[in-house]
Write a protein that holds these residues in place. Structure first.
Motif, PDB file in Angstrom:
ATOM      1  N   ASP A 247       0.751  -1.350  -0.222  1.00  0.00           N
ATOM      2  CA  ASP A 247       0.003  -0.069   0.051  1.00  0.00           C
ATOM      3  C   ASP A 247       0.685   1.145  -0.050  1.00  0.00           C
ATOM      4  O   ASP A 247       2.076   1.294   0.809  1.00  0.00           O
ATOM      5  N   ILE A 248       0.551   2.319  -0.743  1.00  0.00           N
ATOM      6  CA  ILE A 248       0.951   3.545  -0.896  1.00  0.00           C
ATOM      7  C   ILE A 248       0.200   4.513  -0.734  1.00  0.00           C
ATOM      8  O   ILE A 248      -1.083   4.525  -1.097  1.00  0.00           O
ATOM      9  N   ASN A 249       0.381   5.691  -0.292  1.00  0.00           N
ATOM     10  CA  ASN A 249      -0.528   6.895   0.128  1.00  0.00           C
ATOM     11  C   ASN A 249      -0.866   7.339  -1.288  1.00  0.00           C
ATOM     12  O   ASN A 249      -0.085   8.027  -1.862  1.00  0.00           O
ATOM     13  N   GLU A 250      -2.161   7.186  -1.826  1.00  0.00           N
ATOM     14  CA  GLU A 250      -2.343   7.720  -3.267  1.00  0.00           C
ATOM     15  C   GLU A 250      -3.199   9.001  -3.162  1.00  0.00           C
ATOM     16  O   GLU A 250      -3.967   9.205  -2.054  1.00  0.00           O
ATOM     17  N   GLY A 251      -3.097   9.720  -4.192  1.00  0.00           N
ATOM     18  CA  GLY A 251      -3.610  11.173  -3.858  1.00  0.00           C
ATOM     19  C   GLY A 251      -5.069  10.958  -4.173  1.00  0.00           C
ATOM     20  O   GLY A 251      -5.492   9.776  -4.925  1.00  0.00           O
ATOM     21  N   PRO A 252      -5.855  12.079  -3.608  1.00  0.00           N
ATOM     22  CA  PRO A 252      -7.457  12.012  -4.049  1.00  0.00           C
ATOM     23  C   PRO A 252      -7.731  12.347  -5.514  1.00  0.00           C
ATOM     24  O   PRO A 252      -6.937  12.658  -6.103  1.00  0.00           O
ATOM     25  N   VAL A 253      -8.759  11.468  -5.754  1.00  0.00           N
ATOM     26  CA  VAL A 253      -9.300  11.820  -7.179  1.00  0.00           C
ATOM     27  C   VAL A 253     -10.333  12.350  -7.336  1.00  0.00           C
ATOM     28  O   VAL A 253     -11.468  12.118  -6.346  1.00  0.00           O
ATOM     29  N   PHE A 254     -10.431  13.442  -8.376  1.00  0.00           N
ATOM     30  CA  PHE A 254     -11.799  14.324  -8.459  1.00  0.00           C
ATOM     31  C   PHE A 254     -12.733  13.391  -9.350  1.00  0.00           C
ATOM     32  O   PHE A 254     -12.181  12.486 -10.219  1.00  0.00           O
TER      33      PHE A 254
ATOM     34  N   GLY B 252      -2.112  12.191   4.647  1.00  0.00           N
ATOM     35  CA  GLY B 252      -1.263  11.069   4.710  1.00  0.00           C
ATOM     36  C   GLY B 252       0.318  11.213   4.896  1.00  0.00           C
ATOM     37  O   GLY B 252       0.462  12.427   5.103  1.00  0.00           O
ATOM     38  N   ILE B 253       0.959  10.381   5.439  1.00  0.00           N
ATOM     39  CA  ILE B 253       2.333  10.491   5.697  1.00  0.00           C
ATOM     40  C   ILE B 253       3.022   9.588   4.704  1.00  0.00           C
ATOM     41  O   ILE B 253       3.181   8.489   4.825  1.00  0.00           O
ATOM     42  N   PRO B 254       3.777  10.241   3.633  1.00  0.00           N
ATOM     43  CA  PRO B 254       3.663  11.748   3.312  1.00  0.00           C
ATOM     44  C   PRO B 254       2.357  11.970   2.755  1.00  0.00           C
ATOM     45  O   PRO B 254       1.545  11.280   2.281  1.00  0.00           O
ATOM     46  N   PRO B 255       1.990  13.388   2.820  1.00  0.00           N
ATOM     47  CA  PRO B 255       0.635  13.895   1.930  1.00  0.00           C
ATOM     48  C   PRO B 255       0.831  13.596   0.504  1.00  0.00           C
ATOM     49  O   PRO B 255       1.764  13.658  -0.019  1.00  0.00           O
ATOM     50  N   ALA B 256      -0.346  13.218   0.074  1.00  0.00           N
ATOM     51  CA  ALA B 256      -0.606  12.935  -1.484  1.00  0.00           C
ATOM     52  C   ALA B 256      -1.758  13.990  -2.029  1.00  0.00           C
ATOM     53  O   ALA B 256      -2.596  14.301  -1.250  1.00  0.00           O
ATOM     54  N   SER B 257      -1.475  14.244  -3.314  1.00  0.00           N
ATOM     55  CA  SER B 257      -2.317  15.123  -3.662  1.00  0.00           C
ATOM     56  C   SER B 257      -2.627  14.878  -5.089  1.00  0.00           C
ATOM     57  O   SER B 257      -2.346  13.858  -5.667  1.00  0.00           O
ATOM     58  N   GLY B 258      -4.035  15.452  -5.723  1.00  0.00           N
ATOM     59  CA  GLY B 258      -4.359  15.192  -6.840  1.00  0.00           C
ATOM     60  C   GLY B 258      -5.185  16.371  -7.404  1.00  0.00           C
ATOM     61  O   GLY B 258      -5.502  17.129  -6.627  1.00  0.00           O
ATOM     62  N   THR B 259      -5.458  16.632  -8.881  1.00  0.00           N
ATOM     63  CA  THR B 259      -5.609  17.762  -9.198  1.00  0.00           C
ATOM     64  C   THR B 259      -7.060  17.415 -10.142  1.00  0.00           C
ATOM     65  O   THR B 259      -7.252  16.346 -10.495  1.00  0.00           O
TER      66      THR B 259
ATOM     67  N   PRO C 138      -8.446   7.107  -2.668  1.00  0.00           N
ATOM     68  CA  PRO C 138      -8.522   5.914  -2.985  1.00  0.00           C
ATOM     69  C   PRO C 138      -8.204   4.797  -1.826  1.00  0.00           C
ATOM     70  O   PRO C 138      -8.383   3.682  -2.019  1.00  0.00           O
ATOM     71  N   ASP C 139      -7.271   5.521  -0.812  1.00  0.00           N
ATOM     72  CA  ASP C 139      -6.969   4.362   0.395  1.00  0.00           C
ATOM     73  C   ASP C 139      -8.135   4.467   1.225  1.00  0.00           C
ATOM     74  O   ASP C 139      -8.284   4.920   2.448  1.00  0.00           O
ATOM     75  N   THR C 140      -9.092   3.307   0.760  1.00  0.00           N
ATOM     76  CA  THR C 140     -10.154   3.149   1.501  1.00  0.00           C
ATOM     77  C   THR C 140     -10.000   2.573   2.666  1.00  0.00           C
ATOM     78  O   THR C 140     -10.983   2.459   3.547  1.00  0.00           O
ATOM     79  N   ARG C 141      -8.850   1.885   2.967  1.00  0.00           N
ATOM     80  CA  ARG C 141      -8.533   1.159   4.149  1.00  0.00           C
ATOM     81  C   ARG C 141      -8.157   2.120   5.258  1.00  0.00           C
ATOM     82  O   ARG C 141      -7.747   1.672   6.354  1.00  0.00           O
ATOM     83  N   THR C 142      -7.955   3.258   5.091  1.00  0.00           N
ATOM     84  CA  THR C 142      -7.375   4.093   5.828  1.00  0.00           C
ATOM     85  C   THR C 142      -8.495   5.526   5.880  1.00  0.00           C
ATOM     86  O   THR C 142      -8.828   5.584   4.962  1.00  0.00           O
ATOM     87  N   ILE C 143      -8.605   6.154   6.936  1.00  0.00           N
ATOM     88  CA  ILE C 143      -9.571   7.284   7.186  1.00  0.00           C
ATOM     89  C   ILE C 143      -8.482   8.515   7.136  1.00  0.00           C
ATOM     90  O   ILE C 143      -7.677   8.800   7.883  1.00  0.00           O
ATOM     91  N   GLN C 144      -8.819   9.396   5.826  1.00  0.00           N
ATOM     92  CA  GLN C 144      -8.059  10.751   5.950  1.00  0.00           C
ATOM     93  C   GLN C 144      -8.813  11.748   5.418  1.00  0.00           C
ATOM     94  O   GLN C 144      -9.778  11.568   4.889  1.00  0.00           O
ATOM     95  N   SER C 145      -8.508  13.022   5.971  1.00  0.00           N
ATOM     96  CA  SER C 145      -9.356  13.902   5.435  1.00  0.00           C
ATOM     97  C   SER C 145      -8.663  14.785   4.183  1.00  0.00           C
ATOM     98  O   SER C 145      -7.366  14.595   3.987  1.00  0.00           O
ATOM     99  N   ILE C 146      -9.502  15.469   3.515  1.00  0.00           N
ATOM    100  CA  ILE C 146      -8.993  16.246   2.260  1.00  0.00           C
ATOM    101  C   ILE C 146      -9.182  17.652   2.401  1.00  0.00           C
ATOM    102  O   ILE C 146     -10.394  17.940   2.850  1.00  0.00           O
ATOM    103  N   ARG C 147      -8.041  18.470   1.943  1.00  0.00           N
ATOM    104  CA  ARG C 147      -8.412  19.764   1.795  1.00  0.00           C
ATOM    105  C   ARG C 147      -8.309  20.235   0.222  1.00  0.00           C
ATOM    106  O   ARG C 147      -7.466  19.602  -0.491  1.00  0.00           O
TER     107      ARG C 147
END
Length: 619
Positions: free
Chosen positions: A380-387, A471-478, A414-423
């Motif tokens: 598993d890797i911290n994947e960026g949010p997907v619009f 996430g650690i490290p944070p991931a981003s998506g555009t 996409p990391d459904t097995r962890t709970i993360q917030s999005i800004r």
């Protein structure tokens, strides 16, 4: 003489030299007797019979020279007749080898001969009188050179190479050795016998091969079971071959050559994996080679019996994996060709089979060791949010108030097995019209929207946003927001062109056709209404007539003097509500002479037009 010609032809053929020497001499004797009988029948012959018996000379004789070979016979030779010898070897090249005693008819040889250079000489003997005229003959004298064993056998090649397939039956022909002996092929001097005197290496036993003594064929002696390329100490054997003349007797001369025999491979060993299980770890979302599978194959490297082909039997329904063979190591390189998703499947089990390019020989088959399981563990890797959707399309009116709602962005992790917030944040807003709530993702206007702005293309304004997780490290998506702007009648129309010219004495009072132009879109643009300005008295001198929905005709009702005039016009669009614009058209009244037009360069003023109008109206 026909027999003479026949005899000459016989000796000119190389194959005639294969006759045994004794037989050759007997044949020459018989031919000579025939020649004598034929020449006795010739009308010019006398009763005396000139006879030249065949003679022989052994090659390589030692002196002293000259050495008498024999004597030409002429019964009752008168003293006034002399013997004469002519032909190649006497008076023609090679000259001086043979000579004849002019009185006794004895024939002598002057030096040692080489049969391999010339094996027989055809000469003519005759008698002449004192004046040099031929009295008897000519008759043929044949001198045959007897062979000595003075030439060693010579192989056509110094190094011979051959191949034999492993497991070949005993007696399989590998190659043929051929030597040549320049001595008389009709004698034992050129009768060759072949033998093997050395085998290197001499293991597993020294007589693995045999050579046919007369033909020179090398055949296998070793049994098919022992002729195993994978168990023999070497795959290349070197044989030293001897060819001996004199039919192989102890006094024979010898020649040697080397034969190199390679034991070639057949696919009699199936490839086997070196481990019962292989395991690979793959970060999700990555592609490329993830593991190399090693095998053991005892067949000859760099052959189709050794080269491996890998295939996936099961465990890859989405065709996310692919195999390639390393040409140097023969390892199977397993690659990920479609990125794997940890959240969808974190563990894959592939069943892999290996085969050779060449088919296996009968009796050999692929066993359990030719199949192996490969465990692929997705990390598993911290994947960026997907619009979603991306891009997001919305439609808004360009005149909405500042602070109006535009859209709500939707980005998921996409990391459904962890709970993360999005800004959320703005990544690119070319005109600076928008703002976004960093938590909710709502987009509002921060400035007035303008469909006619240069940042708007094809009525669409495009902005780019970024979503970042914690996430650690944070991931981003555009993600992209596309605003389709609806037109509002916020642009007054204007008239083009702004300058027109007319001749002061023109009979055509049409000044120009002017058109309306509006940045807005229909129905907030054409049709346009173009009319004279509201100043009093304009309609006494000017007239504006509609041509179509966008253009009108300006006309003069009376001639004007050369000057520049500013004509006020009012143009109105069809928007709801409509927008109007007071504009002016500069009319230049010019003096026209042939192809030359002289116009005033002075600035025109609206006040001069009013003075002119007042004068015309009599105020």
């Amino acid at each position: 003489m026909d027999c003479v010609i026949l005899l000459t032809q016989i000796y000119s053929q190389p194959e005639a030299r294969t006759v045994v020497t004794i037989t050759k001499l007997m044949l020459l004797h018989v031919l000579s007797q025939d020649i004598m009988r034929l020449e006795q029948r010739l009308p010019y012959r006398s009763k005396r019979s000139l006879y030249a018996p065949p003679m022989t000379v052994t090659e390589n004789q030692r002196g002293p020279f000259p050495r008498v070979l024999g004597r030409v016979i002429l019964p009752g030779t008168p003293r006034s007749h002399f013997f004469r010898l002519t032909g190649p070897g006497s008076d023609r090249d090679p000259k001086g080898i043979f000579s004849i005693d002019i009185e006794t008819g004895e024939v002598s040889v002057s030096r040692p001969l080489d049969r391999e250079a010339i094996d027989a000489y055809m000469l003519e003997v005759s008698t002449t009188d004192l004046a040099g005229n031929i009295a008897e003959g000519p008759v043929m004298l044949v001198i045959t050179v007897i062979d000595q064993n003075d030439n060693r056998p010579i192989f056509k090649e110094a190094q011979y190479t051959g191949e034999v397939l492993e497991g070949s039956p005993t007696g399989t022909t590998v190659m043929t050795m051929t030597a040549f002996d320049a001595d008389d092929p009709g004698t034992d001097n050129a009768a060759l016998r072949y033998s093997i005197i050395r085998q290197s290496p001499n293991k597993p036993f020294p007589n693995m091969f045999h050579i046919d003594a007369e033909r020179g064929d090398i055949v296998t002696v070793i049994s098919p079971a022992l002729l195993d390329r994978e168990t023999l100490p070497t795959t290349t054997y070197e044989l030293e071959i001897v060819a001996k003349d004199m039919a192989g007797s102890e006094v024979g001369l010898t020649g040697t050559a080397t034969a190199t025999i390679t034991i070639t491979d057949k696919n009699d060993h199936a490839p086997e994996f070196t481990h019962p299980l292989f395991e690979a770890h793959v970060p999700e979302g990555s592609t490329g080679v993830v593991i190399n599978l090693s095998i053991d194959d005892r067949d000859d490297p760099a052959t189709g019996a050794w080269r491996a082909i890998y295939s996936i039997i099961s465990g890859d329904p989405t065709h996310s994996f692919e195999f390639q063979t390393n040409p140097d190591s023969n390892e199977g390189m397993l690659s990920v060709v479609k990125p794997l998703n940890y959240e969808a499947t974190a563990f894959h089990t592939l069943l892999v089979k290996v085969e050779n390019e060449d088919p296996l020989v009968p009796g050999v088959s692929y066993g359990p060791s030719s199949t192996v399981a490969v465990h692929v563990i997705v990390e598993d890797i911290n994947e960026g949010p997907v619009f979603f959707p991306d891009p997001l399309h919305v439609t808004r009116n360009e005149n909405i108030p500042v602070g109006s709602f535009v859209a709500t962005l939707n980005a998921t992790d996409p990391d459904t097995r962890t709970i993360q917030s999005i800004r959320y944040a703005i990544l690119r807003d070319p005109a600076g019209w928008l703002g976004v709530n960093p938590v909710r993702g709502t987009v509002n206007t921060s400035a007035a929207l303008d469909r006619e702005s240069p940042y708007v293309h094809d009525n669409k304004y495009t902005a780019l946003f970024v979503a970042v997780d914690n996430g650690i490290p944070p991931a981003s998506g555009t993600g992209t927001l596309i605003i389709h702007l609806e037109d509002f009648n916020d642009n007054a129309p204007y008239v083009v062109p702004s300058v027109a010219q007319v001749c002061e004495d023109a009979h055509d009072m049409n000044v120009a056709i002017v058109g309306g132009w509006d940045k807005d879109l229909p129905p907030n643009a054409a049709p346009f209404k173009i009319e004279l300005g509201k100043q009093p008295g304009l309609d006494k001198t000017w007239k504006v007539s509609r041509v179509n929905a966008t253009h009108s005709q300006i006309m003069l009702l009376q001639s004007l003097k050369k000057a520049n005039y500013q004509l006020p016009l009012l143009i109105t669009d069809s928007g709801m509500p409509p927008l109007s614009n007071n504009t002016e058209v500069k009319v230049q009244v010019c003096i026209c002479k042939k192809n030359k037009k002289i116009c005033s360069s002075a600035h025109s003023h609206f006040s001069s037009l009013l003075v002119m109008l007042a004068t015309l109206l009599g105020f």
